[in-house]
Design a protein around this motif. Structure first.
Motif, mmCIF file in Angstrom:
data_model
loop_
_atom_site.group_PDB
_atom_site.id
_atom_site.type_symbol
_atom_site.label_atom_id
_atom_site.label_comp_id
_atom_site.label_asym_id
_atom_site.label_seq_id
_atom_site.Cartn_x
_atom_site.Cartn_y
_atom_site.Cartn_z
ATOM 1 N N UNK A 610 0.648 -0.804 0.094
ATOM 2 C CA UNK A 610 0.147 -0.110 -0.058
ATOM 3 C C UNK A 610 1.074 1.631 0.395
ATOM 4 N N UNK A 611 1.886 0.741 -1.199
ATOM 5 C CA UNK A 611 2.601 2.688 -0.396
ATOM 6 C C UNK A 611 2.698 3.045 -2.311
ATOM 7 N N UNK A 612 2.723 4.884 -2.372
ATOM 8 C CA UNK A 612 2.524 5.311 -3.962
ATOM 9 C C UNK A 612 3.850 4.745 -4.689
ATOM 10 N N UNK A 613 3.046 4.749 -6.099
ATOM 11 C CA UNK A 613 2.130 5.131 -6.897
ATOM 12 C C UNK A 613 1.018 4.316 -6.815
ATOM 13 N N UNK A 614 1.154 3.149 -5.830
ATOM 14 C CA UNK A 614 0.090 2.345 -5.962
ATOM 15 C C UNK A 614 -1.345 3.041 -5.406
ATOM 16 N N UNK A 615 -1.033 3.452 -4.207
ATOM 17 C CA UNK A 615 -1.648 4.448 -3.329
ATOM 18 C C UNK A 615 -1.277 5.648 -3.311
ATOM 19 N N UNK A 616 -2.065 6.880 -3.217
ATOM 20 C CA UNK A 616 -2.291 7.746 -2.864
ATOM 21 C C UNK A 616 -1.981 8.097 -1.362
ATOM 22 N N UNK A 617 -0.660 9.312 -0.437
ATOM 23 C CA UNK A 617 -0.480 9.285 -0.043
ATOM 24 C C UNK A 617 -0.415 11.217 0.880
ATOM 25 N N UNK A 618 -0.969 10.936 1.498
ATOM 26 C CA UNK A 618 -1.000 12.561 2.527
ATOM 27 C C UNK A 618 -0.149 12.573 3.419
ATOM 28 N N UNK A 619 0.855 13.731 3.817
ATOM 29 C CA UNK A 619 1.763 13.265 4.605
ATOM 30 C C UNK A 619 0.844 15.273 5.476
ATOM 31 N N UNK A 620 0.551 14.968 6.249
ATOM 32 C CA UNK A 620 0.103 16.783 7.866
ATOM 33 C C UNK A 620 0.746 16.292 8.937
ATOM 34 N N UNK A 646 2.559 10.562 15.397
ATOM 35 C CA UNK A 646 3.752 10.534 15.131
ATOM 36 C C UNK A 646 5.142 11.566 15.847
ATOM 37 N N UNK A 647 5.740 11.514 16.569
ATOM 38 C CA UNK A 647 6.400 12.714 16.636
ATOM 39 C C UNK A 647 7.318 12.681 15.861
ATOM 40 N N UNK A 666 4.180 17.004 14.810
ATOM 41 C CA UNK A 666 4.042 15.635 14.127
ATOM 42 C C UNK A 666 3.515 15.170 12.698
ATOM 43 N N UNK A 667 3.430 13.879 12.666
ATOM 44 C CA UNK A 667 3.222 13.959 11.425
ATOM 45 C C UNK A 667 1.944 12.850 11.163
ATOM 46 N N UNK A 668 1.745 12.769 10.286
ATOM 47 C CA UNK A 668 0.150 11.612 10.228
ATOM 48 C C UNK A 668 -0.044 11.137 9.035
ATOM 49 N N UNK A 669 0.329 10.282 8.464
ATOM 50 C CA UNK A 669 -0.031 10.050 6.958
ATOM 51 C C UNK A 669 -1.130 9.301 7.051
#
Length: 710
Positions: A610-620, A646-647, A666-669
């Motif tokens: 489930x990693x790009x480019x097979x999936x779309x991913x956003x980092x917040x 995660x921190x 923090x960052x959420x994916x």
């Protein structure tokens, strides 16, 4: 929406050239009395994109066009309007007869310049890029249109290029079975989409120049994007040799503001047909665009570091689709994203026959660090060279050719790897990289019972029972990138031989002469040699292969192929020695020179986990409270998987954001199937708009399909 209904917005920056031109023209002075202003007789409403980079104001606003500005207020011009009580810059998108707003419209205050700088095609592209990356149109327009330079606009415009391009020599493309068909499509103005696998030692600049010249001969424009200035210089020279110096222009960030704007205006006015440049040139307003091309699309320089962080390859795919233009993605290596275009049928691959590849490539040998093959010569042991590498270098130097030595960049990254096989340690839940908790032992906020344990840098789960998926070992080690004394060590190992450095703190060399010398270069800084290198030594490969990035295998192979492609063919004695385990798939792809097969396997593995480019991913990313607020406000579909938050530290893929003192960052994916990528971007954009509407103090950075996630 009308400007009169706009909420309060902060004043945006005004370019110096625009402020200098604020003095009213005679026409404006004649109509200074606002009570005397009359709307234009035809299409009196202007739709304006105001330069206000706030997400909740990311839409056009309607203004009335006064009659004295009617002639100059054409779509694409820069103008000034009053927004929330302040004068701000903007672009006129279109003129219409009526507005949907029922209230009174504000006037267009001033046309900064009658020069229409924003074409409808580029405006639509900017909107599409902003939507894809959950960004704001104003930010993309800043990337697309350079600041105005009034003196340059007043210069006599160059005459349009009317020279007839010379007949294109198709010999170079004849080595690829589909090369002739590609040139035929470009000559006929057809929208061919191709992923080109360049042969080892290929003069890629000449092949791209051939494609551009073929397109220009058909009366259409060509846009070629490359990673850096060195590549721009090589490609510009190749295009000029075929089309003439006046028919091609180079656009790069290294140009001064006046020269850059002068060249950009020449493109906008149709004086040149072919544009060569770095990433911002992807938006160049080339007329009748027939060919869009990007070289080495996996290079991180193609990823824009400013919001909304677009990638050149994706921008050109959007542009080719909308404009009906041909697209050519070329490189010695192949990214998983490019292979997805081939696998989906949207693009065709342009590759050479295997016999041609084998005849063009150097001989590649892989030697593991634990293979017991260090040379008996004590000088070789000092230089950390296996015997095969030492002898290959000696043979090349003895034949009068230079030797390229590639070493990883200096630095330190706090990730964990298997102590036995050095495979990156990964989380059992999401396959993210494991790292030590922020602040060391006791610094984990998840609880004292997990303090000091390895944690996933993506989903935050603690890992108490690590077992390597490759070899089964339970031991961990820290991964370190560094080769600080390589040049000095090689100098002792090869006394009397000149040692030159390129990159890694030293100046990047443009090229080297064809004489016996050692050239130590960091990845991406390898200078081409006259008549090619006799050998290339790829040292400390484990440090490149064990970085905790999802693109590590792809990036490593790209770096290796880029260096190996500079070596002469094996028929001329060319050798490449990589110090790595020969059983690794990435090493095998180098030995066989099979980037397409490696890209296919990489795409399949990313699809499985489930990693790009097979999936779309956003980092917040942002302060802990702000990230939680965005996740709560975004109307995410049931198909969105949230990893973390995660921190992270300030050095993790970007500068720190403006969080409250003492608040962790923090960052959420977020990841979704590709079919839901547009909905994810829209949901995150709406959440950002809600925050800017209420003036939330702590910013949050949103990146779609980030180039790096570690």
């Amino acid at each position: 929406m009308s400007a009169s209904a706009a909420p309060h917005a902060p004043r945006t920056g005004v370019p110096p050239a625009a402020r200098a031109s604020d003095r009213p023209s005679p026409v404006t002075r004649a109509a200074r009395a606002r009570g005397e202003w009359q709307p234009a007789a035809e299409a009196p409403v202007a739709r304006v994109a105001v330069d206000v980079p706030l997400a909740h104001l990311d839409r056009p606003f309607d203004y009335r066009v006064p009659s004295h500005l009617d002639a100059d207020a054409v779509p694409g011009v820069r103008l000034r309007v009053r927004f929330a009580g302040r004068l701000v810059d903007g672009f006129l998108l279109e003129r219409v007869a009526e507005s949907g707003h029922t209230g009174k419209l504000a006037w267009v205050e001033k046309v900064v310049s009658p020069e229409p700088v924003l074409t409808a095609e580029v405006a639509a592209l900017c909107r599409a890029v902003a939507d894809r990356y959950a960004g704001v149109l104003a930010d993309v327009l800043r990337l697309a249109v350079p600041p105005r330079h009034a003196r340059v606009e007043a210069e006599e415009p160059p005459s349009r290029d009317s020279a007839t391009p010379a007949a294109v020599d198709r010999t170079g493309w004849a080595r690829y079975p589909r090369g002739a068909a590609l040139l035929d499509a470009l000559d006929g103005g057809r929208a061919a989409h191709a992923v080109w696998q360049a042969l080892p030692g290929e003069s890629w600049a000449d092949r791209l120049a051939d494609a551009a010249a073929t397109t220009a001969a058909g009366g259409r424009g060509a846009l070629l994007v490359v990673p850096d200035q060195r590549d721009v210089d090589a490609l510009h020279a190749a295009c000029a040799a075929r089309l003439g110096a006046d028919a091609v222009v180079a656009l790069t960030a290294e140009l001064g503001p006046a020269e850059r704007y002068r060249r950009w205006l020449a493109v906008r006015r149709g004086a040149v047909r072919v544009v060569v440049g770095t990433r911002s040139a992807a938006f160049a307003p080339v007329g009748r665009i027939g060919l869009l091309a990007v070289w080495d699309d996996g290079d991180d320089l193609h990823a824009e570091p400013r919001a909304p962080y677009p990638q050149v390859r994706d921008v050109l795919v959007l542009r080719a689709h909308a404009a009906g233009a041909a697209l050519l993605i070329g490189g010695y290596a192949r990214t998983a994203e490019a292979h997805l275009l081939v696998e989906s049928g949207w693009a065709r691959e342009v590759v050479a026959e295997r016999a041609t590849v084998r005849a063009s490539m150097p001989r590649v040998t892989a030697i593991g660090e634990t293979d017991g093959q260090l040379a008996r010569d004590p000088d070789a042991r000092v230089a950390r060279l296996p015997g095969v590498a030492f002898e290959a270098a000696r043979a090349a130097l003895g034949a009068g050719r230079p030797v390229l030595v590639q070493v990883p960049r200096a630095g330190y990254l706090p990730w964990l790897a298997c102590a036995s096989c050095r495979e990156t340690a990964r989380c059992r839940h999401c396959a993210g990289p494991l790292g030590l908790p922020a602040g060391g032992p006791g610094g984990d906020r998840a609880g004292a019972d997990t303090a000091g344990l390895p944690h996933c840098r993506w989903c935050g789960r603690a890992e108490s029972g690590f077992r390597c998926g490759a070899c089964g070992s339970r031991r961990l080690r820290a991964g370190v990138i560094g080769a600080g004394r390589t040049a000095e060590e090689l100098g002792r190992a090869f006394p009397g031989t000149a040692v030159r450095s390129s990159g890694g703190g030293a100046a990047v060399l443009a090229s080297v002469a064809g004489r016996p010398e050692l050239v130590v270069a960091t990845p991406g800084a390898e200078p081409p040699a006259a008549d090619g290198y006799g050998a290339a030594l790829l040292l400390d490969a484990w440090a490149m292969l064990t970085r905790p990035d999802l693109r590590v295998a792809e990036e490593t192979l790209r770096r290796w192929l880029g260096a190996a492609a500079l070596v002469v063919p094996h028929t001329e004695g060319g050798r490449v020695v990589v110090v790595a385990d020969s059983g690794l798939p990435t090493v095998q792809a180098l030995v066989r020179w099979d980037p397409a097969g490696h890209a296919a396997a990489e795409l399949a593995s990313r699809t499985e986990v489930g990693f790009p480019p097979a999936m779309r991913m956003a980092a917040v990313e942002g302060g802990a409270g702000a990230v939680a607020e965005v996740l709560a406000a975004a109307e995410l579909s049931a198909g969105v998987e949230v990893l973390g938050p995660v921190e992270i530290g300030p050095g993790d893929h970007g500068a720190d954001t403006g969080r409250a003192p003492g608040e962790p960052r923090e960052r959420a994916l977020l990841r979704v199937p590709r079919t839901e990528g547009r909905a994810l971007a829209a949901a995150l954009a709406a959440a950002q708009a809600a925050r800017t509407a209420r003036k939330a103090p702590d910013p949050v950075r949103v990146r779609l399909d980030p180039a790096e996630v570690g």
